[in-house]
Scaffold this motif. Structure first.
Motif, short mmCIF file in Angstrom:
data_model
loop_
_atom_site.label_atom_id
_atom_site.label_comp_id
_atom_site.label_asym_id
_atom_site.label_seq_id
_atom_site.Cartn_x
_atom_site.Cartn_y
_atom_site.Cartn_z
N SER A 124 7.78 -1.50 0.55
CA SER A 124 7.03 -0.29 -0.09
C SER A 124 8.02 0.56 -0.83
N VAL A 163 2.58 6.50 0.79
CA VAL A 163 2.77 5.73 -0.54
C VAL A 163 4.05 6.31 -1.12
N PRO A 179 2.29 0.25 0.02
CA PRO A 179 2.17 0.46 -1.46
C PRO A 179 0.85 1.24 -1.89
N ASN A 180 -0.31 1.17 -0.85
CA ASN A 180 -1.40 2.07 -1.22
C ASN A 180 -1.80 3.00 -0.02
#
Length: 570
Positions: free
Chosen positions: A302, A328, A248-249
């Motif tokens: 994600s 991401v 996600p990051n």
């Protein structure tokens, strides 16, 4: 350790070297040889720009690569940080890499590259000395023969497109299929044909025909994504797709650019206590198993891949080399376009043939799919077979072959205790030392290959390999097997390791991309190359606790020439 040979040999630095290919391996090999003092170095490429896979002819807007800033460059030249690095983790585009390669060649290899020059054949020179390379000028069609004392083949594994049986352009023509059909290698040059083959669709509109993209790998996904972003209806047909890394990051550099991934994958030699714990103990194997499974879960979560999606029918992180790095979540990526319905998945399925109406393809389950065009992201064949005849292939030992000894090799690693079902027929492999020199030609010191080792950090490995090749050509003191028989035994051991570590990979990948496989474990292979040259490895440093997390930087290789010079002068 094999000592340098002197006396009866001419000075290697005064003899010519031909480098075949202008991709990342070809550029850094030529640059390293020139810096080493080789006076006559040529690069021969059929392209009209440098970069290989990332040449102008193959790069198109929006194309993302698996590497991030700081990884796809050379130690002697910095790379400009891409826009939005803090948000994307430094994701690189094909255009970014292509511009870097162009700049590197301009500053370091000006006048050393023969563009638009197609290699027709490579064979031994007269009296078995040197190499004769027959080339064809792609502009004038004139053929010439260049002679080099030494050559380095850097053609890689992605330059000769593979067309599945029954799906070639000739098959399309024979069946009456009149719409565009092309391999993803030629996607850039055929974009206009594809865009004009079907009109853009509006939201909610059901198209009468789609562009069919065949394949579950990155090339197929990239092509489908571009077409979908241009508003064209796209359907992707595949049986099994590539796995992918995502989060996600942006992943911290201490994980993304360190040895963490490499030590979680077993290597042919386990040189540290941590690696031996992870891969030879029951508890360590549990840690390894959990690590890769958590990575898989995190990646799917994600990018929002739902349960039951064909995208979950993917290759194993651990047991295969079909893994992409998606980074991401971002708008316009393949997975986001699938999630929003802009790319349709026809999977699991395969295309059996072209339809009888000349406007469709037939799936293996009998479905008829209207096809405005067909793009084949179906991989590549060997780049060596078109340029070496059978005699030369046999002389060098470049071809894949069954095991040549009866000696059995096996690694009792607990992390390899539950492999996938082995293939019915044992896969074949070529015989290379360190993935750089065919074992049959080791004593000659006049032929090498760079860029044929399958890994996730091509730039670092190719630069270290270029220094190894320079030392090999210069007859420097180098750790080599003592004779062809010893080299063959070492190569057979390496091939046995690849068969055990990646049971199915050798069945689908071509030999010009499998001189060796160090997919996750490229740092360990680099350490071995440095050890061969008598230089220190594990150059990112760290203590007993921090070394797995120390960022590996290409700057670590910047002084290799000086270190080799100093060692030679002792």
């Amino acid at each position: 350790m094999v000592a340098p040979q002197e006396g009866h040999l001419p000075d290697p630095l005064s003899e010519s070297v031909g480098v075949i290919g202008s991709g990342i391996a070809g550029l850094i090999t030529a640059h390293t040889l020139l810096r080493d003092g080789f006076k006559y170095v040529d690069i021969i490429t059929r392209d009209d720009s440098v970069g290989g896979v990332w040449s102008k002819e193959r790069v198109y807007p929006g194309l993302q690569i698996n590497s991030v800033h700081g990884e796809f460059r050379f130690s002697s030249m910095q790379m400009r940080e891409p826009d939005g690095s803090s948000r994307t983790g430094g994701r690189l585009t094909g255009e970014h890499v292509q511009q870097y390669m162009e700049s590197f060649a301009k500053h370091n290899l000006d006048g050393k590259i023969r563009f638009d020059t197609d290699v027709v054949n490579i064979r031994r020179g007269d009296r078995q000395r040197g190499w004769d390379i027959r080339v064809r000028d792609q502009v004038t069609s004139e053929e010439r023969i260049f002679h080099y004392a030494r050559i380095v083949v850097c053609t890689g594994g992605c330059s000769n497109p593979r067309f599945p049986k029954g799906l070639t352009p000739a098959d399309a023509k024979a069946s009456g299929f009149t719409n565009p059909i092309l391999h993803s290698m030629n996607f850039r040059s055929r974009i206009d044909d594809l865009l004009s083959s079907v009109k853009p669709i509006s939201f909610g509109e059901t198209p009468s025909s789609s562009i069919i993209v065949i394949g579950g790998g990155k090339s197929a996904q990239d092509a489908a994504s571009y077409l979908a972003r241009e508003g064209r209806p796209v359907a992707v047909v595949f049986d099994v797709t590539d796995s992918f890394l995502a989060s996600p990051n942006p992943v911290p550099q201490c994980l993304r650019k360190s040895r963490v991934l490499s030590i979680m994958s077993p290597h042919i030699e386990l040189r540290t206590r941590l690696e031996r714990f992870l891969h030879t103990t029951r508890l360590g194997a549990i840690v390894v198993y959990c690590f890769w499974n958590v990575l898989s879960w995190l990646s799917l979560w994600s990018l929002g891949v739902p349960r039951g999606s064909p995208l979950r029918r993917s290759h194993s992180f651990f047991w295969n080399t079909r893994t992409n790095d998606e980074g991401v979540p971002r708008p316009g990526s393949f997975h986001s376009l699938v999630n929003t319905g802009k790319i349709k998945l026809l999977a699991p399925a395969r295309i059996a043939r072209f339809g009888d109406d000349g406007q469709s393809v037939i799936l293996d389950d009998g479905r008829v799919i209207p096809a405005a065009a067909v793009v084949l992201g179906t991989g590549y064949e060997s780049s060596w077979k078109p340029i070496f005849n059978e005699e030369t292939m046999e002389y060098l030992g470049l071809g894949q072959h069954p095991p040549e000894t009866n000696k059995k090799y096996h690694w009792d690693y607990t992390s390899l205790a539950n492999p996938p079902e082995p293939p019915r027929q044992a896969p074949q492999a070529a015989s290379f030392y360190r993935g750089l020199v065919p074992v049959k030609s080791i004593p000659n010191r006049d032929f090498a290959v760079n860029g044929a080792v399958f890994s996730i950090h091509h730039a670092y490995l190719c630069e270290a390999s270029a220094h190894w090749i320079a030392a090999y050509f210069r007859h420097d003191e180098l750790k080599l097997p003592r004779g062809v028989d010893a080299a063959l035994e070492e190569a057979e051991r390496e091939a046995a390791w690849v068969r055990q570590r990646y049971p199915h990979v050798l069945h689908w990948i071509n030999e010009s991309h499998t001189a060796s496989i160090a997919f996750w474990t490229w740092p360990q292979l680099v350490d071995e190359l440095l050890s061969d040259m008598g230089l220190p490895g594990m150059r990112s440093g760290g203590n007993w606790l921090t070394w797995p997390f120390k960022v590996i930087d290409l700057a670590e290789l910047a002084t290799l020439k000086e270190e080799r010079d100093a060692k030679r002068g002792k």
